[in-house]
Design an enzyme around this catalytic site. Structure first.
Site, PDB file in Angstrom:
ATOM      1  CG  ASP A 118      10.280   1.817   2.484  1.00 50.40           C
ATOM      2  OD1 ASP A 118       9.837   1.747   3.644  1.00 50.40           O
ATOM      3  OD2 ASP A 118       9.583   2.172   1.508  1.00 50.40           O
ATOM      4  CG  ASP A 139       7.321  14.482  -7.565  1.00 55.07           C
ATOM      5  OD1 ASP A 139       6.839  13.833  -8.517  1.00 55.07           O
ATOM      6  OD2 ASP A 139       8.533  14.776  -7.512  1.00 55.07           O
TER       7      ASP A 139
END
Length: 494
Positions: free
Chosen positions: A95, A243
């Site tokens: 990115d 996560d």
């Protein structure tokens, strides 16, 4: 001071102390679990990687964003992974918005010429940040299992062989490994971070996993079953710790997590306090966001035991302990004056013993985790005492910063995923000066941290006229902690 305000201070102070005490008791229970698990040697079904029919297809995902200083190291290291090329795919989920993209593309092309199946995946936007990149990569991922590494991680060449084998148990959704630290001894700051992370990756992860309580994938150095990710609802970018979010959704769906304490995956710790600040803010705010998002699902779940629910709630409240610690610290000076003004309230100050007991419990717990990595010699114990109280002081110094993060998380204030700058530094001779990704603006919280340093200096002074030195060591540690964080933030800029 009015009697109403007096009782309000006493109530907030006492409740905060009790919450810290319950947290320390949970840690003590995890220590018991940890020591019990260390004596066991459970056999688990494993893939036989010598049999070509049993070798599963694996996709390695490398989510990166403006990682100029470590990209070459990362790609060269991943290229050394020992696994059949016909069963391995690597996705570089890039990115980046700077010139590192061009160098990354060149390096990937060179690796492709060696026969490595490695793809450079670019997005037109950073929607969902890291979670969004992982989700988009998953659409085209060919692997049955998805290994994930952040840019500063350096898995050993046999890492996949040590981890993917456990997925022969069809109930296992994640295998997580322990983080190592390639620059542990770079500075006091890195030693403190290593100390805290070691406690998490030994006491907490093993202690929870040993009894089937919920643990979390740590965002990197682990491997997922693709079916598990999809069954749990895929990656979501509505918290800063995607996560932890996916981990809880997966375990609520009855997927099992396997934690491998003996498999170490080295990584680089932040060497500048501004980088540590951004990481701490993200982790603590994300923890609070996940508490808000997930706690009711845990409490109301029909498929987990009461004890697992208790540890789940305490796990989700981990970051909120900073708010409790900060409140205890802030109110400790008014409490000194209340104690010396209202004689009939003296019995309330027995509650302070809960904090002392909590500190002793954590001291014992952390020693067992420290010696498992650093050894149990007399010299090691002396070093432990030094690092424990250094860690304790600096953690107190971070309590304002982290409390703000926690409050933002609980209140639902959204913020951008701020990556932690990487440095590619291994020893003290290497300099972080000139790192272009470092934040050069001073944190507005620094003014408050400077004022708190003076405030706790006043707390130490107050002990003299009041002839009450019970809280003097606590105020001294707070003075040192806020002083350390303030001056390191003031002078450690690129």
């Amino acid at each position: 001071m009015g009697i109403t305000i007096t009782y309000l201070i006493i109530t907030v102070y006492s409740v905060s102390l009790l919450l810290i005490f319950f947290y320390s008791l949970a840690q003590l229970n995890l220590l018991v679990n940890y020591l019990g698990q260390k004596r066991k040697n459970k056999e688990a079904p494993k893939y036989n990687l010598l049999d070509p029919k049993e070798i599963p297809f694996v996709t390695i995902q490398l989510p990166v964003y403006n990682e100029e200083y470590v990209m070459e190291r990362l790609l060269d290291n991943i290229a050394k992974i020992e696994y059949p090329k016909s069963k391995l795919e690597i996705q570089v989920l890039d990115d980046s918005t700077d010139e590192s993209v061009l160098e990354t593309a060149k390096r990937i092309e060179a690796l492709q010429e060696t026969g490595l199946d490695i793809q450079h995946i670019r997005r037109t936007n950073r929607q969902g940040f890291k979670a969004g990149a992982l989700k988009e990569g998953l659409v085209t991922a060919k692997g049955e299992f998805i290994a994930i590494f952040d840019a500063d991680f350096l898995p050993s060449s046999d890492w996949l062989k040590k981890t993917v084998i456990y997925f022969k148990d069809a109930e296992i959704g994640v295998v997580q490994t322990r983080w190592g630290h390639i620059n542990r001894d770079y500075s006091t700051l890195t030693k403190i971070q290593a100390f805290a992370l070691d406690a998490h990756f030994t006491l907490e992860q093993v202690g929870r996993n040993a009894k089937g309580h919920f643990i979390n994938f740590n965002g990197t150095a682990g491997i997922w079953r693709k079916e598990c990710i999809l069954d749990a609802g895929n990656w979501e970018g509505d918290t800063l710790t995607e996560d932890l979010d996916l981990s809880y959704r997966a375990q609520l769906k009855n997927w099992k997590f396997k934690y491998l304490e003996d498999v170490e995956t080295p990584a680089e710790l932040p060497v500048v306090i501004s980088a540590a600040r951004s990481q701490q803010f993200r982790w603590n705010k994300g923890g609070a966001e996940n508490f808000k998002k997930t706690v009711w699902s845990v409490v109301s779940a029909k498929n987990i035991s009461f004890k697992t629910k208790f540890h789940g709630v305490m796990h989700l409240l981990n970051s909120s302990m900073f708010l409790c610690v900060f409140l205890v610290a802030l109110l400790s000076i008014p409490m000194m004056y209340i104690k010396n003004t209202y004689d009939h309230l003296g019995w309330i100050f027995e509650a302070t013993k809960f904090f002392i007991l909590s500190t002793i419990i954590l001291f014992v717990c952390y020693w067992f985790t420290y010696k498992s990595i650093q050894g149990s010699s007399l010299d090691s114990f002396v070093d432990y005492i030094r690092i424990f109280f250094t860690f304790f002081s600096v953690a107190l110094g971070f309590s304002l910063h982290n409390s703000i993060a926690v409050l933002e998380g609980h209140m639902g204030k959204r913020s951008e995923f701020v990556r932690t700058p990487k440095f590619n530094l291994n020893n003290i001779k290497d300099s972080w000066k000139g790192n272009k990704y470092l934040a050069t603006k001073l944190s507005p919280n620094m003014i408050l941290e400077a004022l708190l340093m003076v405030y706790f200096l006043f707390g130490m002074y107050s002990a003299i006229p009041l002839n009450d030195f019970g809280l003097f060591p606590f105020h001294f540690m707070l003075f040192l902690g806020f002083g350390y964080v303030f001056f390191k933030s003031l002078f450690a800029r690129a």
